[in-house]
Design a protein around this motif. Structure first.
Motif, PDB file in Angstrom:
ATOM      1  N   GLU A  88       0.750  -1.321  -0.032  1.00 48.05           N
ATOM      2  CA  GLU A  88      -0.016   0.018  -0.035  1.00 48.05           C
ATOM      3  C   GLU A  88       0.817   1.023  -0.207  1.00 48.05           C
ATOM      4  O   GLU A  88       0.415   2.273   0.299  1.00 48.05           O
ATOM      5  CB  GLU A  88      -1.125  -0.018   1.225  1.00 48.05           C
ATOM      6  N   GLY A  89       2.194   0.994  -0.083  1.00 50.06           N
ATOM      7  CA  GLY A  89       3.048   2.362  -0.343  1.00 50.06           C
ATOM      8  C   GLY A  89       3.257   2.919   1.273  1.00 50.06           C
ATOM      9  O   GLY A  89       3.578   4.214   1.236  1.00 50.06           O
ATOM     10  N   VAL A  90       3.356   2.230   2.324  1.00 47.71           N
ATOM     11  CA  VAL A  90       3.400   2.830   3.362  1.00 47.71           C
ATOM     12  C   VAL A  90       4.861   2.275   4.224  1.00 47.71           C
ATOM     13  O   VAL A  90       5.685   3.290   4.645  1.00 47.71           O
ATOM     14  CB  VAL A  90       2.272   2.356   4.313  1.00 47.71           C
ATOM     15  N   CYS A  91       5.040   0.963   3.762  1.00 51.65           N
ATOM     16  CA  CYS A  91       6.236   0.499   5.017  1.00 51.65           C
ATOM     17  C   CYS A  91       7.599   0.656   4.158  1.00 51.65           C
ATOM     18  O   CYS A  91       8.484   0.584   4.926  1.00 51.65           O
ATOM     19  CB  CYS A  91       6.027  -0.905   5.039  1.00 51.65           C
ATOM     20  N   GLY A  92       7.759   0.994   2.816  1.00 52.05           N
ATOM     21  CA  GLY A  92       8.951   1.271   2.265  1.00 52.05           C
ATOM     22  C   GLY A  92       9.881  -0.019   1.820  1.00 52.05           C
ATOM     23  O   GLY A  92      10.808   0.046   1.545  1.00 52.05           O
ATOM     24  N   THR A  93       9.204  -1.208   2.103  1.00 50.52           N
ATOM     25  CA  THR A  93       9.978  -2.476   2.102  1.00 50.52           C
ATOM     26  C   THR A  93      10.423  -2.802   0.450  1.00 50.52           C
ATOM     27  O   THR A  93      11.774  -3.202   0.176  1.00 50.52           O
ATOM     28  CB  THR A  93       9.229  -3.664   2.355  1.00 50.52           C
ATOM     29  N   CYS A  94       9.709  -2.253  -0.511  1.00 48.59           N
ATOM     30  CA  CYS A  94       9.964  -2.419  -1.771  1.00 48.59           C
ATOM     31  C   CYS A  94      10.638  -1.384  -2.618  1.00 48.59           C
ATOM     32  O   CYS A  94      10.672  -1.364  -3.685  1.00 48.59           O
ATOM     33  CB  CYS A  94       8.405  -2.827  -2.656  1.00 48.59           C
ATOM     34  N   LEU A  95      11.132  -0.098  -1.723  1.00 46.73           N
ATOM     35  CA  LEU A  95      11.746   0.903  -2.456  1.00 46.73           C
ATOM     36  C   LEU A  95      12.853   0.284  -3.429  1.00 46.73           C
ATOM     37  O   LEU A  95      13.934  -0.262  -3.325  1.00 46.73           O
ATOM     38  CB  LEU A  95      12.506   1.739  -1.251  1.00 46.73           C
ATOM     39  N   THR A  96      12.739   0.971  -4.486  1.00 54.44           N
ATOM     40  CA  THR A  96      13.495   0.505  -5.682  1.00 54.44           C
ATOM     41  C   THR A  96      14.058   1.975  -6.431  1.00 54.44           C
ATOM     42  O   THR A  96      13.376   2.878  -6.616  1.00 54.44           O
ATOM     43  CB  THR A  96      12.644  -0.178  -6.662  1.00 54.44           C
ATOM     44  N   ARG A  97      15.281   1.735  -6.837  1.00 58.01           N
ATOM     45  CA  ARG A  97      16.080   2.907  -7.573  1.00 58.01           C
ATOM     46  C   ARG A  97      15.450   2.932  -8.930  1.00 58.01           C
ATOM     47  O   ARG A  97      15.231   1.857  -9.605  1.00 58.01           O
ATOM     48  CB  ARG A  97      17.371   2.967  -7.680  1.00 58.01           C
ATOM     49  N   VAL A  98      15.145   4.231  -9.663  1.00 59.76           N
ATOM     50  CA  VAL A  98      14.611   4.278 -11.027  1.00 59.76           C
ATOM     51  C   VAL A  98      15.901   5.123 -11.679  1.00 59.76           C
ATOM     52  O   VAL A  98      16.224   6.160 -11.230  1.00 59.76           O
ATOM     53  CB  VAL A  98      13.485   5.328 -10.951  1.00 59.76           C
ATOM     54  N   LEU A  99      16.222   4.404 -12.759  1.00 55.48           N
ATOM     55  CA  LEU A  99      17.415   5.447 -13.616  1.00 55.48           C
ATOM     56  C   LEU A  99      16.887   6.108 -14.806  1.00 55.48           C
ATOM     57  O   LEU A  99      17.706   7.051 -15.319  1.00 55.48           O
ATOM     58  CB  LEU A  99      18.217   4.028 -14.190  1.00 55.48           C
ATOM     59  N   ASP A 100      15.621   5.759 -15.244  1.00 54.71           N
ATOM     60  CA  ASP A 100      15.187   6.556 -16.177  1.00 54.71           C
ATOM     61  C   ASP A 100      13.725   6.484 -16.522  1.00 54.71           C
ATOM     62  O   ASP A 100      13.014   5.398 -16.116  1.00 54.71           O
ATOM     63  CB  ASP A 100      15.753   6.007 -17.619  1.00 54.71           C
ATOM     64  N   GLY A 101      13.040   7.518 -16.759  1.00 57.99           N
ATOM     65  CA  GLY A 101      11.563   7.580 -17.039  1.00 57.99           C
ATOM     66  C   GLY A 101      10.911   8.395 -16.000  1.00 57.99           C
ATOM     67  O   GLY A 101      11.378   8.991 -14.988  1.00 57.99           O
ATOM     68  N   GLU A 102       9.513   8.673 -15.958  1.00 58.88           N
ATOM     69  CA  GLU A 102       8.837   9.839 -15.288  1.00 58.88           C
ATOM     70  C   GLU A 102       8.042   8.846 -14.251  1.00 58.88           C
ATOM     71  O   GLU A 102       7.101   8.062 -14.806  1.00 58.88           O
ATOM     72  CB  GLU A 102       7.938  10.615 -15.920  1.00 58.88           C
ATOM     73  N   ILE A 103       7.850   8.979 -13.120  1.00 62.12           N
ATOM     74  CA  ILE A 103       7.386   8.283 -12.215  1.00 62.12           C
ATOM     75  C   ILE A 103       6.068   8.987 -11.731  1.00 62.12           C
ATOM     76  O   ILE A 103       5.993  10.258 -11.568  1.00 62.12           O
ATOM     77  CB  ILE A 103       8.033   8.147 -10.891  1.00 62.12           C
ATOM     78  N   GLU A 104       4.902   8.151 -11.342  1.00 64.53           N
ATOM     79  CA  GLU A 104       3.781   8.670 -10.931  1.00 64.53           C
ATOM     80  C   GLU A 104       3.733   8.127  -9.477  1.00 64.53           C
ATOM     81  O   GLU A 104       3.503   7.045  -9.087  1.00 64.53           O
ATOM     82  CB  GLU A 104       2.581   8.173 -11.603  1.00 64.53           C
ATOM     83  N   HIS A 105       4.155   8.795  -8.670  1.00 63.57           N
ATOM     84  CA  HIS A 105       4.078   8.549  -7.093  1.00 63.57           C
ATOM     85  C   HIS A 105       2.762   8.373  -6.447  1.00 63.57           C
ATOM     86  O   HIS A 105       2.028   9.515  -6.432  1.00 63.57           O
ATOM     87  CB  HIS A 105       5.078   9.492  -6.193  1.00 63.57           C
ATOM     88  N   ARG A 106       2.617   7.371  -5.964  1.00 64.90           N
ATOM     89  CA  ARG A 106       1.182   7.202  -5.191  1.00 64.90           C
ATOM     90  C   ARG A 106       1.237   6.644  -3.692  1.00 64.90           C
ATOM     91  O   ARG A 106       0.501   6.104  -3.102  1.00 64.90           O
ATOM     92  CB  ARG A 106       0.330   6.080  -5.961  1.00 64.90           C
ATOM     93  N   ASP A 107       2.541   6.622  -3.230  1.00 67.73           N
ATOM     94  CA  ASP A 107       2.897   6.106  -1.750  1.00 67.73           C
ATOM     95  C   ASP A 107       2.471   7.259  -0.861  1.00 67.73           C
ATOM     96  O   ASP A 107       2.269   8.315  -0.987  1.00 67.73           O
ATOM     97  CB  ASP A 107       4.495   5.735  -1.810  1.00 67.73           C
TER      98      ASP A 107
END
Length: 323
Positions: free
Chosen positions: A274-293
């Protein structure tokens, strides 16, 4: 110890702290020291096969011989808190991660701590640390009733007890006025808040109204805020590329990035989804992100170099991940 390595600990004490709240003391089965941690840190607890939950460490950071976690039995538990309360006893062995800290203390002359309910767990560790430093702080602990106030005896006996204010709905004379507290705060005060989403929103709103800079307001959610009701355009599909291998994965409109990668044999550690805990935090090298966390700060989002693939998506046609 490697970041993703697990260790085995024994539950050496289980204690009922308040209505529906238990603490679990965890120690090395062989009597060794545990990895160090800072105030605000948490551990991943493998409650059962395929069931991992994050719990804040609520003992003093100087203690290396044990970890202490507090667990609220959630009425709508998906298995984590129910498993801890029903199945984990004194003497049980648990597999846990090394401590991680996404909610660390920042050196400041003055600090305000606001805990709502079980949100006291990381903040009491902060109080322990701050009380050993030459800094000024106050802890405001808000609960619906005194029977749900964990650590009551511990706080009453603590050297910092004069810095703690307990606000309970059923206790006369303990009225909580966040606006008044924050209006009197110095401009250089750092604020930490943890608890239910509504409580967090109330405190951060009062801080904003008082003119406290956003970079001095630190938040940890235990559950995502309720989504506002309103129309939203349907999700569009996009593609994810793995930088190390060049493999490409289509992500459908109704599919998360974590799900799309798992279907292709690429697993990312995930817990809350659900975008709360941060366990899956991943680096992004290219592209535009739509943050929903609800995990990253606005400053961290603005860097466009990391995201939470359990819930966030792409605005661009392709996202390149550092995997």
């Amino acid at each position: 110890m490697q970041q993703n390595a697990l260790m085995t600990v024994r539950v050496t004490e289980r204690r009922a702290e308040a209505d529906d709240i238990c603490t679990f003391e965890l120690r090395d089965p062989d009597g060794g020291l545990l990895p160090p941690f800072g105030a605000g840190a948490h551990i991943d607890v493998h409650v059962a096969p395929g069931l991992t939950r994050q719990y804040s460490l609520c003992n003093a950071p100087c203690e290396r011989e044990r970890y202490l976690i507090g667990v609220l039995r959630e009425s709508a538990s998906r298995g984590g808190s129910r498993g801890m309360h029903d199945d984990v006893k004194q003497g049980s062995l648990l597999r846990i991660s090394a401590p991680r800290n996404h909610f660390p203390l920042v050196a400041a002359r003055k600090t305000l701590l606001f805990a709502g309910g079980i949100g006291i767990t990381p903040l009491i560790s902060m109080a322990e640390q701050l009380s050993s430093e030459p800094s000024e702080f106050a802890l405001h602990y808000c609960v619906r009733s005194l029977s749900r106030a964990a650590f009551h005896d511990r706080i009453a006996a603590a050297r910092y007890r004069q810095s703690v204010s307990l606000h309970a709905d059923d206790a006369p004379g303990t009225r909580f006025d966040a606006a008044a507290i924050l209006a009197a705060a110095d401009p250089d005060t750092h604020l930490y808040v943890c608890g239910p989403a509504g409580f967090v929103a109330h405190i951060t709103g009062a801080a904003r109204d008082a003119g406290l800079p956003a970079e001095q307001v630190h938040v940890e959610y235990f559950a995502p805020p309720a989504l506002s009701v309103g129309p939203r355009a349907p999700d569009a599909g996009f593609e994810v590329r793995i930088a190390s291998s060049g493999r490409r994965f289509p992500v459908g409109a109704g599919q998360s990035i974590v799900e799309a990668l798992a279907d292709g044999g690429v697993d990312i550690p995930v817990s809350c989804k659900e975008g709360v805990c941060g366990t899956c935090l991943t680096r992004v090298l290219d592209g535009e992100i739509e943050h929903r966390d609800y995990y990253l700060s606005e400053t961290e989002r603005a860097r466009h170099d990391q995201f939470l693939p359990c819930c966030s998506r792409a605005k661009s046609a392709v996202l390149v991940l550092d995997l």
